[in-house]
Every structure is written in structure tokens, then in C-alpha cells.
Design an enzyme around this catalytic site. Structure first.
Site, PDB file in Angstrom:
ATOM      1  N   SER A   1       0.738  -1.398   0.036  1.00  0.00           N
ATOM      2  CA  SER A   1       0.066   0.001  -0.079  1.00  0.00           C
ATOM      3  C   SER A   1       0.883   1.203  -0.137  1.00  0.00           C
ATOM      4  O   SER A   1       2.002   0.992  -0.513  1.00  0.00           O
ATOM      5  CB  SER A   1      -1.051  -0.031   1.302  1.00  0.00           C
ATOM      6  OG  SER A   1      -2.071   0.955   0.976  1.00  0.00           O
ATOM      7  N   ASN A   2       0.213   2.458   0.277  1.00  0.00           N
ATOM      8  CA  ASN A   2       1.095   3.596   0.384  1.00  0.00           C
ATOM      9  C   ASN A   2       0.859   4.631   1.491  1.00  0.00           C
ATOM     10  O   ASN A   2      -0.320   4.078   2.365  1.00  0.00           O
ATOM     11  CB  ASN A   2       0.982   4.367  -0.920  1.00  0.00           C
ATOM     12  CG  ASN A   2      -0.372   4.752  -1.265  1.00  0.00           C
ATOM     13  OD1 ASN A   2      -1.069   5.629  -0.640  1.00  0.00           O
ATOM     14  ND2 ASN A   2      -0.714   4.185  -2.148  1.00  0.00           N
TER      15      ASN A   2
END
Ligand code: CTP
Length: 415
Positions: free
Chosen positions: A215-216
Site C-alpha cells: 500500500s502507500n
């Protein structure tokens, strides 16, 4: 309709601080004060030393019904730079001299007005008045640009005869223009009424196995702020959001998704019925080609490799499919901000792109603030310094409205 909005009582319950600086137009601030009072606002007045050379504090004291402050050091108890800022819904500086613009742009605080300004976070409206040569001087232009980039509403002075006898741009703006700016800052704008806006927000999570993902750092704050701003301005919103700790704004239809592919599906379903797409989500660019079906075990391994594949570019895909929708993207960059953003604007066929440097101190992922430059397909550019994401959301909506949406003739921006 704007005239109706100017009716008596419209500004009831609103408190304004009126700053008057040393221009010959200082006497015109009396008319502005009376108009604000007639509309129900309470007004406290601050005057600079220069202003008191042109008009007496007593005039404003009588008409505002409040003590006028002219001296930062009037007494140690009152601390007027703090008390005057308290409870202000807006600050209006009218007239504003070139000297005031310079001080405000630089954050100098050597009198009660400039010091008070550093204590407020409410909207600030500035109505300049000066000679034409001064208004067009590059230094003044620079200060005006800096203030505007910070979200201060700096009105353009009017063209006409000046105190010097010349005809040029520098006249104090018309009272109606100033009141419209106060209304736009303080009254709910309904200029997005009739728009159906699809907003994406947050990160996506791409599973590695049933318990882990790629993810980020996106928090969703920018997209949620945009959804809230559209609602506040009368538009309908479908918010498609990746995992976020935020509560969706009330009045918004929210669709929760996890992966880029789920986000693509949800946005595709709603795209044909929207008038504007604002793609603020930080979609993961890559995902594991084959996520493990069970939890990956360590079992003595010291390294593990995953084959990644690209996720669909949702924005490019929807933009290619558009009929009449306005399509707005974001560019999250760590270098060459504007040139990368322009490339994305062209490559994805967008109307507007909001370029933000995610390494900017105090802005970017997770922060409540952001700085951005908005670029349009037609070459316009608007730059905004660090400001709360909710305020930047309004600036993005202003840019979409001004550059991409046709507001039907006669439609009011204020209800
Ligand atoms: N975007 C998208 N689908 C993706 C990746 C990005 O719709 N798979 C959208 C984002 O929501 C944003 C815009 O495209 O509005 C630009 O995203 P950004 O991450 O800045 O750039 P990328 O296109 O992913 O390119 P790069 O990562 O190389 O900078």
C-alpha cells in the site's frame, strides 16, 4: 440574486474585523462599515497610525459601536492583537496600502493590524487602494501573488481617476465588490448545485497473502476534504474510498473498496452518471501477480520474491471513456513537479491536474495541510502555498468551476 443576498440581516451572527490603513480612500471604509452593520454583522475596527491621519477613530467608534484600536501597546492587560482576533469570522482590510501588502506578505508584525493578522485563521479579504504606478510595481505584484497563494482574497483595485489626478488602476474597489467578497467568504456558496461529483480518496491495498498487503502512505484527507467541500457547495457526491481512518462527510454516498481493481469497478459503475470526476486516490501502481492463498510462512526463509504486475490506470481508462465529464487528476511527485504533472495531464487526457510535491515539509501524505499547483489543459496555472486541505479543496473547486464548468447565465454563486 446577489442583491437579495445583500439584504438586511444576511450577515447576522457574523463578526468581522475591519482593518483600515493609511490611504486617502480610508474615508470610504466608513461606507463599507455602515453596509456591513446594516446587514447585521458586528464589526470591530483596527486602524494603523497612517489611517488616523486621514480619518478619526471616533467616526468608526460611533458607527461600529465598539472601541477602535490603534495601538498595539495601548495597555498590557488588553493585548488587542489577541482579543481582536478572537471570534472573528473574517478580517477585511479596506483600504489596504502597498506598505500593508508588503508587511502581510512577509509576516511582519509591527502594529496592531499586522500582528493580529498572524493570530487569525479565518478568511482574510484585502481591498487595495494606491496610485497606478505603485499597484503595477513588480514588488507589489510579488506581494499580492504571495498573499493570494496563501488563500488571502486580494481584490483588484479599479481603473479610474486617482487622487493624483491620473487615470489608472488603483481606485478602491466598489463597495458592492467588497460586499460580494465578504459574502463569498462567509455565506454558504451553492455554486456546485446540480453537479454530480465522483471523488476517489485514500490508498489501495494490494494483497500479498490473506493478512499482508502492498500500500502507500495516503490518509484520504485530501479526497475527503474535496467531498466535504462539494457537499457544502450544493453538489452531490459519490465518494469511492480506499481504507482510511476518516469518517466520510455526512450527505455523501460512500463506497468502500480495498484494491485498485475494486476501485476501478466502483468508479466505472458511477462514472457515466457523474458530471465531474476528481481522482484524489493514491492508487497502488503495482500488485503481486499471484497473491498467496494462505498466510506465507517464514519457515527459515531469509528472503522472498514477488512478481508484481501493473494495476489498471483508472484515471486514464475513465478519461478515455468520457462523454461530457470534466476529469481532474492529481500528480504526486517528489521531483520535477510541474513537468511531470504536465506530462500526466496530457498522457491521461485530463482537464485539470493538481500537482503536489509529497516531500514538501508540512504538506503531503497524512498532513492536514497541502501546497499545490493546479494546471489546466488550456495552459492556466494557479499556485497555492501551504494551507489546510479543506481550503485547498475549495480552491480546486474554484479552479474546476472557473476553467471547466460553464455556470449558467444569471445563476448566483451565493444563495
Ligand atoms: N491513478 C490511477 N490509477 C493508477 C495510478 C494512478 O487512476 N493505477 C491516478 C491517481 O489517482 C492520480 C493520477 O492517476 O489522480 C496520477 O497518479 P500518480 O501516482 O501521481 O502518477 P502515476 O500515473 O501513478 O505515475 P507515477 O507513479 O509514475 O508518477
Amino acid at each position: 440574486m446577489v442583491d437579495e443576498a445583500r439584504a438586511a440581516g444576511t450577515l447576522g451572527g457574523k463578526h468581522l474585523v475591519l482593518g483600515v490603513t493609511g490611504s486617502i480612500a480610508a474615508y470610504k471604509a466608513v461606507g463599507v462599515l455602515r453596509a456591513l452593520r446594516e446587514q447585521g454583522a458586528t464589526v470591530s475596527v483596527l486602524m494603523t497610525r497612517g489611517a488616523t491621519k486621514f480619518i478619526t477613530p471616533l467616526t468608526f467608534e460611533v458607527l461600529s459601536g465598539h472601541r477602535v484600536v490603534t495601538d498595539l501597546f495601548e495597555s498590557p492587560e488588553t493585548m488587542p492583537h489577541l482579543t481582536m482576533a478572537e471570534g472573528a469570522d473574517a478580517v477585511l482590510v479596506a483600504p489596504a496600502t502597498a506598505h500593508f501588502l508588503a508587511k502581510a506578505a512577509l509576516g511582519l508584525a509591527d502594529d496592531v493590524l499586522s500582528t493580529m493578522l498572524l493570530n487569525v485563521r479565518c478568511p482574510v479579504i484585502v481591498a487595495p487602494a494606491m496610485d497606478g504606478e505603485m499597484w503595477t510595481h513588480p514588488t507589489v505584484t510579488q506581494h499580492v501573488d504571495a498573499l493570494r497563494a496563501r488563500g488571502v482574497v486580494v481584490l483588484d483595485p479599479e481603473v479610474g481617476p486617482l487622487a493624483s489626478g491620473r487615470i489608472a488602476q488603483g481606485r478602491f474597489p466598489a463597495e458592492g465588490t467588497i460586499l460580494d467578497a465578504v459574502h463569498a467568504a462567509l455565506l454558504p456558496q451553492r455554486d456546485w448545485r446540480g453537479q454530480r461529483v465522483l471523488v476517489s480518496a485514500g490508498p489501495t491495498q494490494e494483497p500479498l497473502d490473506p493478512v499482508r498487503f502492498l500500500s502507500n502512505r495516503s490518509s484520504g484527507k485530501m479526497g475527503y476534504a474535496i467531498a466535504e467541500a462539494v457537499c457544502a457547495r450544493g453538489g452531490d457526491v459519490v465518494l469511492v474510498t480506499g481504507p482510511s481512518a476518516l469518517t466520510p462527510p455526512s450527505g455523501v454516498t460512500t463506497v468502500h473498496v480495498n484494491t485498485a481493481s475494486e476501485m476501478a469497478d466502483a468508479l466505472s459503475r458511477h462514472f457515466s452518471s457523474c458530471t465531474v470526476l476528481i481522482m484524489a486516490a493514491a492508487v497502488a501502481d503495482f500488485r503481486p501477480r499471484v497473491p498467496a492463498s494462505g498466510k506465507l510462512k517464514k519457515q527459515g526463509k531469509v528472503a522472498i520474491e514477488f512478481a508484481l504486475e501493473a494495476t489498471p490506470d483508472i484515471l486514464a481508462m475513465l478519461s478515455a471513456r468520457r462523454t461530457s465529464q470534466v476529469v481532474v487528476g492529481f500528480a504526486a511527485e517528489t521531483e520535477q513537479l510541474l513537468s511531470h504533472a504536465k506530462d500526466k495531464l496530457r498522457a491521461k487526457g485530463l482537464d485539470l491536474i493538481v500537482a503536489n510535491d509529497v516531500t514538501h515539509a508540512g504538506g503531503g501524505f497524512g498532513s492536514d495541510d497541502n501546497a499545490a499547483t493546479i494546471l489546466s489543459a488550456t495552459g492556466e496555472q494557479r499556485a497555492f502555498g501551504l494551507m489546510p486541505k479543506r481550503r485547498l479543496a475549495d480552491e480546486i473547486l474554484n479552479a474546476v468551476r472557473d476553467l471547466c464548468l460553464v455556470v449558467p447565465r444569471g445563476q448566483s454563486l451565493v444563495e
